[in-house]
Design a protein around this motif. Structure first.
Motif, PDB file in Angstrom:
ATOM      1  N   THR A 228       0.737  -1.267  -0.093  1.00  0.00           N
ATOM      2  CA  THR A 228      -0.082   0.011  -0.023  1.00  0.00           C
ATOM      3  C   THR A 228       0.669   1.275   0.001  1.00  0.00           C
ATOM      4  OG1 THR A 228      -0.110   0.362   2.390  1.00  0.00           O
ATOM      5  CG2 THR A 228      -1.683  -1.395   1.686  1.00  0.00           C
ATOM      6  N   PRO A 229       0.533   2.409  -0.205  1.00  0.00           N
ATOM      7  CA  PRO A 229       1.249   3.706  -0.222  1.00  0.00           C
ATOM      8  C   PRO A 229       2.119   3.784   1.431  1.00  0.00           C
ATOM      9  CG  PRO A 229      -0.857   4.211  -0.883  1.00  0.00           C
ATOM     10  CD  PRO A 229      -1.012   2.798  -0.438  1.00  0.00           C
ATOM     11  N   LEU A 230       1.536   2.923   2.212  1.00  0.00           N
ATOM     12  CA  LEU A 230       2.103   2.995   3.802  1.00  0.00           C
ATOM     13  C   LEU A 230       2.880   1.835   4.045  1.00  0.00           C
ATOM     14  CD1 LEU A 230      -0.858   4.789   5.381  1.00  0.00           C
ATOM     15  CD2 LEU A 230       1.176   5.916   4.341  1.00  0.00           C
ATOM     16  N   ALA A 231       2.487   0.767   3.458  1.00  0.00           N
ATOM     17  CA  ALA A 231       3.341  -0.530   4.207  1.00  0.00           C
ATOM     18  C   ALA A 231       3.229  -1.725   3.079  1.00  0.00           C
ATOM     19  CB  ALA A 231       2.769  -0.635   5.386  1.00  0.00           C
ATOM     20  N   GLU A 232       3.709  -2.620   3.569  1.00  0.00           N
ATOM     21  CA  GLU A 232       3.442  -4.124   2.906  1.00  0.00           C
ATOM     22  C   GLU A 232       2.516  -4.864   3.754  1.00  0.00           C
ATOM     23  OE1 GLU A 232       6.468  -7.353   2.374  1.00  0.00           O
ATOM     24  OE2 GLU A 232       6.960  -6.180   0.782  1.00  0.00           O
ATOM     25  N   MET A 233       1.893  -5.706   3.245  1.00  0.00           N
ATOM     26  CA  MET A 233       0.859  -6.607   3.925  1.00  0.00           C
ATOM     27  C   MET A 233       0.523  -7.629   2.928  1.00  0.00           C
ATOM     28  SD  MET A 233      -2.938  -4.634   3.319  1.00  0.00           S
ATOM     29  CE  MET A 233      -3.900  -5.795   3.745  1.00  0.00           C
ATOM     30  N   GLU A 234      -0.261  -8.668   3.866  1.00  0.00           N
ATOM     31  CA  GLU A 234      -0.659  -9.843   3.280  1.00  0.00           C
ATOM     32  C   GLU A 234      -2.246  -9.586   3.045  1.00  0.00           C
ATOM     33  OE1 GLU A 234       0.809 -12.945   2.461  1.00  0.00           O
ATOM     34  OE2 GLU A 234       2.522 -11.646   2.493  1.00  0.00           O
ATOM     35  N   ALA A 235      -2.747  -9.768   1.830  1.00  0.00           N
ATOM     36  CA  ALA A 235      -4.088  -9.293   1.433  1.00  0.00           C
ATOM     37  C   ALA A 235      -4.768 -10.342   0.710  1.00  0.00           C
ATOM     38  CB  ALA A 235      -3.884  -7.857   0.880  1.00  0.00           C
ATOM     39  N   PRO A 236      -6.081 -10.472   0.949  1.00  0.00           N
ATOM     40  CA  PRO A 236      -6.851 -11.377   0.410  1.00  0.00           C
ATOM     41  C   PRO A 236      -7.081 -11.249  -1.261  1.00  0.00           C
ATOM     42  CG  PRO A 236      -8.305 -10.306   1.777  1.00  0.00           C
ATOM     43  CD  PRO A 236      -6.850  -9.671   1.825  1.00  0.00           C
ATOM     44  N   MET A 237      -6.830 -12.289  -2.051  1.00  0.00           N
ATOM     45  CA  MET A 237      -7.261 -12.263  -3.393  1.00  0.00           C
ATOM     46  C   MET A 237      -7.919 -13.248  -3.836  1.00  0.00           C
ATOM     47  SD  MET A 237      -5.716  -9.308  -4.812  1.00  0.00           S
ATOM     48  CE  MET A 237      -5.232  -9.848  -6.682  1.00  0.00           C
ATOM     49  N   LEU A 238      -8.671 -13.558  -4.846  1.00  0.00           N
ATOM     50  CA  LEU A 238      -9.240 -14.589  -5.508  1.00  0.00           C
ATOM     51  C   LEU A 238      -8.261 -15.424  -5.905  1.00  0.00           C
ATOM     52  CD1 LEU A 238     -12.266 -13.046  -7.622  1.00  0.00           C
ATOM     53  CD2 LEU A 238     -12.335 -14.510  -5.413  1.00  0.00           C
ATOM     54  N   ALA A 239      -8.679 -16.829  -5.707  1.00  0.00           N
ATOM     55  CA  ALA A 239      -7.477 -17.850  -6.034  1.00  0.00           C
ATOM     56  C   ALA A 239      -7.491 -17.847  -7.483  1.00  0.00           C
ATOM     57  CB  ALA A 239      -8.095 -19.169  -5.550  1.00  0.00           C
ATOM     58  N   ALA A 240      -6.417 -17.867  -7.978  1.00  0.00           N
ATOM     59  CA  ALA A 240      -6.399 -17.564  -9.490  1.00  0.00           C
ATOM     60  C   ALA A 240      -6.844 -18.913 -10.300  1.00  0.00           C
ATOM     61  CB  ALA A 240      -4.508 -17.476  -9.793  1.00  0.00           C
ATOM     62  N   ASP A 241      -6.767 -20.245  -9.340  1.00  0.00           N
ATOM     63  CA  ASP A 241      -7.172 -21.646 -10.075  1.00  0.00           C
ATOM     64  C   ASP A 241      -8.711 -21.623 -10.081  1.00  0.00           C
ATOM     65  OD1 ASP A 241      -7.111 -21.776  -7.504  1.00  0.00           O
ATOM     66  OD2 ASP A 241      -6.337 -23.928  -7.626  1.00  0.00           O
ATOM     67  N   LYS A 242      -9.453 -20.766  -9.580  1.00  0.00           N
ATOM     68  CA  LYS A 242     -10.990 -20.788  -9.588  1.00  0.00           C
ATOM     69  C   LYS A 242     -11.544 -19.818 -10.416  1.00  0.00           C
ATOM     70  CE  LYS A 242     -11.643 -23.986  -6.620  1.00  0.00           C
ATOM     71  NZ  LYS A 242     -12.575 -25.085  -6.885  1.00  0.00           N
ATOM     72  N   LYS A 243     -11.096 -19.541 -11.650  1.00  0.00           N
ATOM     73  CA  LYS A 243     -11.747 -18.991 -12.744  1.00  0.00           C
ATOM     74  C   LYS A 243     -13.123 -19.505 -12.899  1.00  0.00           C
ATOM     75  CE  LYS A 243      -7.858 -16.243 -14.385  1.00  0.00           C
ATOM     76  NZ  LYS A 243      -6.941 -16.145 -15.743  1.00  0.00           N
ATOM     77  N   MET A 244     -14.132 -18.519 -13.065  1.00  0.00           N
ATOM     78  CA  MET A 244     -15.489 -19.304 -13.391  1.00  0.00           C
ATOM     79  C   MET A 244     -15.883 -19.337 -14.834  1.00  0.00           C
ATOM     80  SD  MET A 244     -17.713 -17.599 -10.419  1.00  0.00           S
ATOM     81  CE  MET A 244     -18.654 -19.166 -10.138  1.00  0.00           C
ATOM     82  N   VAL A 245     -16.878 -20.319 -15.011  1.00  0.00           N
ATOM     83  CA  VAL A 245     -17.305 -20.072 -16.460  1.00  0.00           C
ATOM     84  C   VAL A 245     -18.875 -19.748 -16.328  1.00  0.00           C
ATOM     85  CG1 VAL A 245     -18.181 -21.851 -18.502  1.00  0.00           C
ATOM     86  CG2 VAL A 245     -15.988 -22.009 -17.315  1.00  0.00           C
ATOM     87  N   ILE A 246     -19.218 -19.017 -16.960  1.00  0.00           N
ATOM     88  CA  ILE A 246     -20.775 -18.676 -16.849  1.00  0.00           C
ATOM     89  C   ILE A 246     -21.636 -19.060 -18.175  1.00  0.00           C
ATOM     90  CG2 ILE A 246     -22.511 -16.671 -16.721  1.00  0.00           C
ATOM     91  CD1 ILE A 246     -20.242 -15.346 -15.234  1.00  0.00           C
ATOM     92  N   VAL A 247     -22.558 -19.845 -18.089  1.00  0.00           N
ATOM     93  CA  VAL A 247     -23.256 -20.569 -19.570  1.00  0.00           C
ATOM     94  C   VAL A 247     -24.494 -19.999 -19.502  1.00  0.00           C
ATOM     95  CG1 VAL A 247     -24.021 -22.554 -20.625  1.00  0.00           C
ATOM     96  CG2 VAL A 247     -21.642 -22.466 -19.297  1.00  0.00           C
ATOM     97  N   SER A 248     -24.683 -18.927 -20.654  1.00  0.00           N
ATOM     98  CA  SER A 248     -26.305 -18.331 -20.740  1.00  0.00           C
ATOM     99  C   SER A 248     -26.810 -19.490 -21.468  1.00  0.00           C
ATOM    100  CB  SER A 248     -25.960 -17.173 -21.376  1.00  0.00           C
ATOM    101  OG  SER A 248     -27.219 -16.425 -21.924  1.00  0.00           O
ATOM    102  N   ILE A 249     -28.212 -19.591 -21.014  1.00  0.00           N
ATOM    103  CA  ILE A 249     -29.248 -20.211 -21.938  1.00  0.00           C
ATOM    104  C   ILE A 249     -29.819 -19.215 -22.775  1.00  0.00           C
ATOM    105  CG2 ILE A 249     -31.200 -21.610 -21.891  1.00  0.00           C
ATOM    106  CD1 ILE A 249     -30.555 -22.959 -18.912  1.00  0.00           C
ATOM    107  N   LEU A 250     -29.667 -19.110 -24.240  1.00  0.00           N
ATOM    108  CA  LEU A 250     -30.197 -18.552 -25.029  1.00  0.00           C
ATOM    109  C   LEU A 250     -31.850 -18.558 -25.110  1.00  0.00           C
ATOM    110  CD1 LEU A 250     -27.554 -19.001 -27.759  1.00  0.00           C
ATOM    111  CD2 LEU A 250     -27.613 -17.100 -26.046  1.00  0.00           C
TER     112      LEU A 250
END
Length: 229
Positions: free
Chosen positions: A76-98
């Motif tokens: 951050t502008p003030l310090a280093e920290m451990e912050a939560p992020m979405l797990a990269a291997d959990k990308k989703m698929v959204i399927v639209s029923i046309l």
């Protein structure tokens, strides 16, 4: 023909894990307010389309509540920290029923821009109300990814069942079905065929009419979304 009321879990974050329940009712006040405006016969196409996109973003917020996080070192502008992020291997698929599913997809993809997108085309045969598939296109790496299947209306459940039948062939890690309105008959039929797939919905209406439309409902979602008849 009477139907047993489906087990329903509130989307209140203080409740138990919604992924373990059959039907999750997303009863946030903003969702319910916007849905009421969408139901009104005098609501014009441009407003219906905008409201559906807005509700889709709110639904996506609730449906993704259980996404896993990982810690990442950032500055951050003030310090280093451990912050939560979405797990990269959990990308989703959204399927639209046309075609009506596009209205939900547009809002969800705005909130989850890294999600892959698939489409399945189904139309309801007017006499038997059975679902007929005419199109299927999925990303190449669907296998073992979490999948959201979106369609505004869960009426008879025939289209939803047919879609999930086909999508399970791709072997996703999980499937959630997301809709705006559901009928008790559709919920029952869907979970007779796919008891492992939770349904997320903003409302469970009274019943189906003789033509397979949800009552009181909001009419044909696709027609109202695109201004067709």
């Amino acid at each position: 023909m009477p139907f047993d009321p489906p087990p329903v879990t509130s989307s209140d974050p203080s409740s138990s894990d919604p992924s373990s329940e059959k039907v999750i009712l997303i009863n946030h006040p903003l969702v319910q307010h916007k849905l009421t405006i969408m139901r009104q016969v005098e609501t014009h196409t441009q407003d219906f389309r905008r409201l559906l996109k807005e509700i889709a973003m709110l639904l996506a917020y609730e449906v993704t509540r259980d996404l896993p996080l990982k810690k990442q070192t950032i500055k951050t502008p003030l310090a280093e920290m451990e912050a939560p992020m979405l797990a990269a291997d959990k990308k989703m698929v959204i399927v639209s029923i046309l075609r009506a599913g596009q209205g939900l997809l547009d809002g969800m993809i705005e909130l989850i821009p890294t999600a892959k997108v698939g489409h399945i085309g189904l139309y309801r045969e007017p006499t038997t109300l059975t679902a007929v598939e005419y199109y299927l296109k999925l990303p190449l790496d669907v296998e073992h990814r979490d999948m959201l299947v979106v369609d505004p209306m869960l009426a008879t459940g025939n289209s939803a069942v047919a879609a999930v039948d086909r999508l399970k062939e791709a072997n996703p890690a999980s499937i959630k079905f997301v809709c705006l309105l559901a009928a008790p008959e559709g919920i029952q039929h869907f979970h007779e065929q796919h008891p492992d797939v939770p349904i997320y919905t903003a409302a469970i209406d009274e019943r189906l009419d003789d033509h397979g439309y949800i009552v009181p409902g909001l009419g044909d979602a696709g027609d109202r979304l695109y201004g067709t008849r």
